[in-house]
Design an enzyme around this catalytic site. Structure first.
Site, short mmCIF file in Angstrom:
data_model
loop_
_atom_site.label_atom_id
_atom_site.label_comp_id
_atom_site.label_asym_id
_atom_site.label_seq_id
_atom_site.Cartn_x
_atom_site.Cartn_y
_atom_site.Cartn_z
N LYS A 175 -4.12 -1.58 -9.11
CA LYS A 175 -2.84 -0.88 -8.90
C LYS A 175 -1.74 -1.86 -8.48
CE LYS A 175 -4.41 1.86 -5.61
NZ LYS A 175 -5.80 1.38 -5.48
N ARG A 200 -3.13 9.26 -0.79
CA ARG A 200 -4.57 9.01 -0.81
C ARG A 200 -5.36 10.22 -0.34
NH1 ARG A 200 -4.37 3.00 -0.33
NH2 ARG A 200 -6.47 2.16 -0.27
N ARG A 253 -12.67 -11.38 -4.21
CA ARG A 253 -11.23 -11.66 -4.08
C ARG A 253 -10.99 -12.61 -2.91
NH1 ARG A 253 -7.30 -6.55 -3.98
NH2 ARG A 253 -8.35 -6.06 -2.03
N ARG A 267 -9.98 -11.03 2.66
CA ARG A 267 -9.43 -9.94 3.48
C ARG A 267 -10.57 -9.32 4.29
NH1 ARG A 267 -5.78 -5.82 -0.13
NH2 ARG A 267 -6.97 -4.31 1.03
N ARG A 288 -14.98 1.84 1.76
CA ARG A 288 -13.70 2.19 1.13
C ARG A 288 -13.93 3.00 -0.16
NH1 ARG A 288 -11.12 -3.47 0.35
NH2 ARG A 288 -9.27 -2.38 -0.40
#
Ligand code: AMP
Length: 220
Positions: free
Chosen positions: A16, A91, A130, A167, A178
């Protein structure tokens, strides 16, 4: 005329943020990412940041009232008057309903919701691999987009000597949480926007460029 008020919907890691940035450059619309706003507040150590941090680090959602308040402020800013791309909001059904109410008050309407669809195994691989440069914010991936210099550095030290970081919410344990939160709280929004006849979807399991060209076509 191209769509000017849209939501990018999708699981964490669906792309996104990447697609929103490309749209922002192309259409000149602001990217409104609640995740980015919250991370900036955490970095600055504001009261909002301190409250949000504990939820974010364990992969939980920040309470609806907090993020709805953030969006109300953000969409009232002058640069949002001509349109926006929402990334990471809404969300939950309560957030979607609050957005509908807010837009009615502003006499604006939501024009499109695009679901970026990516299989779960791919999401896990994307998120856990990531790595981000804390200085220049460039995003790398240990496998799909490795940094040019010997890992874990961002570049060849001359340009950006920073050590890449993961992160705190991209570890496998938090990523699983998540994705559960996404399934339970956010996936119901697919039906919500289908009923409003605003939903379209793109196959996000392809390169960012290919996904983007389809997205651009969809938005006219
Ligand atoms: P993101 O960068 O969009 O993946 O968001 C990172 C984290 O910020 C999420 O895991 C949540 O803890 C928090 N967050 C971002 N957007 C929202 C939202 N709309 N509602 C609740 N929490 C959010």
């Amino acid at each position: 005329m191209a769509t000017r008020r849209l939501i990018l919907l999708g699981a964490p890691g669906a792309g996104k943020g990447t697609q929103a940035q490309l749209l922002m450059q192309d259409l000149g619309l602001p990217q409104v990412s609640t995740g980015d706003i919250l991370r900036a507040a955490v970095k600055e150590g504001t009261p909002l940041g301190l409250e949000a941090q504990s939820y974010m680090n364990r992969g939980a959602l920040v309470p609806d009232a907090v993020v709805i308040g953030l969006i109300e402020d953000r969409l009232a800013r002058p640069d949002a008057g001509g349109g926006w791309i929402l990334d990471g909001f809404p969300r939950t059904p309560a957030q979607a309903e609050a957005l509908d109410g807010l837009l009615t008050n502003l006499d604006q309407s939501l024009e499109a919701v695009v679901l970026i669809d990516v299989p779960e195994a791919q999401l896990i691989e994307r998120l856990t691999g990531r790595r981000t440069c804390p200085l220049c914010k460039r995003i790398f991936h240990v496998r799909f987009n490795p940094p040019p210099a010997a890992p874990p550095f961002c570049t060849d030290h001359a340009d950006c000597p920073s050590e890449l970081v993961q992160r705190p919410d991209d570890t496998l344990e938090v990523v699983s949480k998540r994705l559960n939160v996404y399934r339970e709280s956010t996936e119901p929004l697919i039906r919500y926007y289908q009923q409003q006849q605003k939903l379209t979807s793109v196959d996000g399991d392809r390169s960012p460029e290919v996904v983007y060209s389809e997205l651009r076509e969809l938005l006219g």
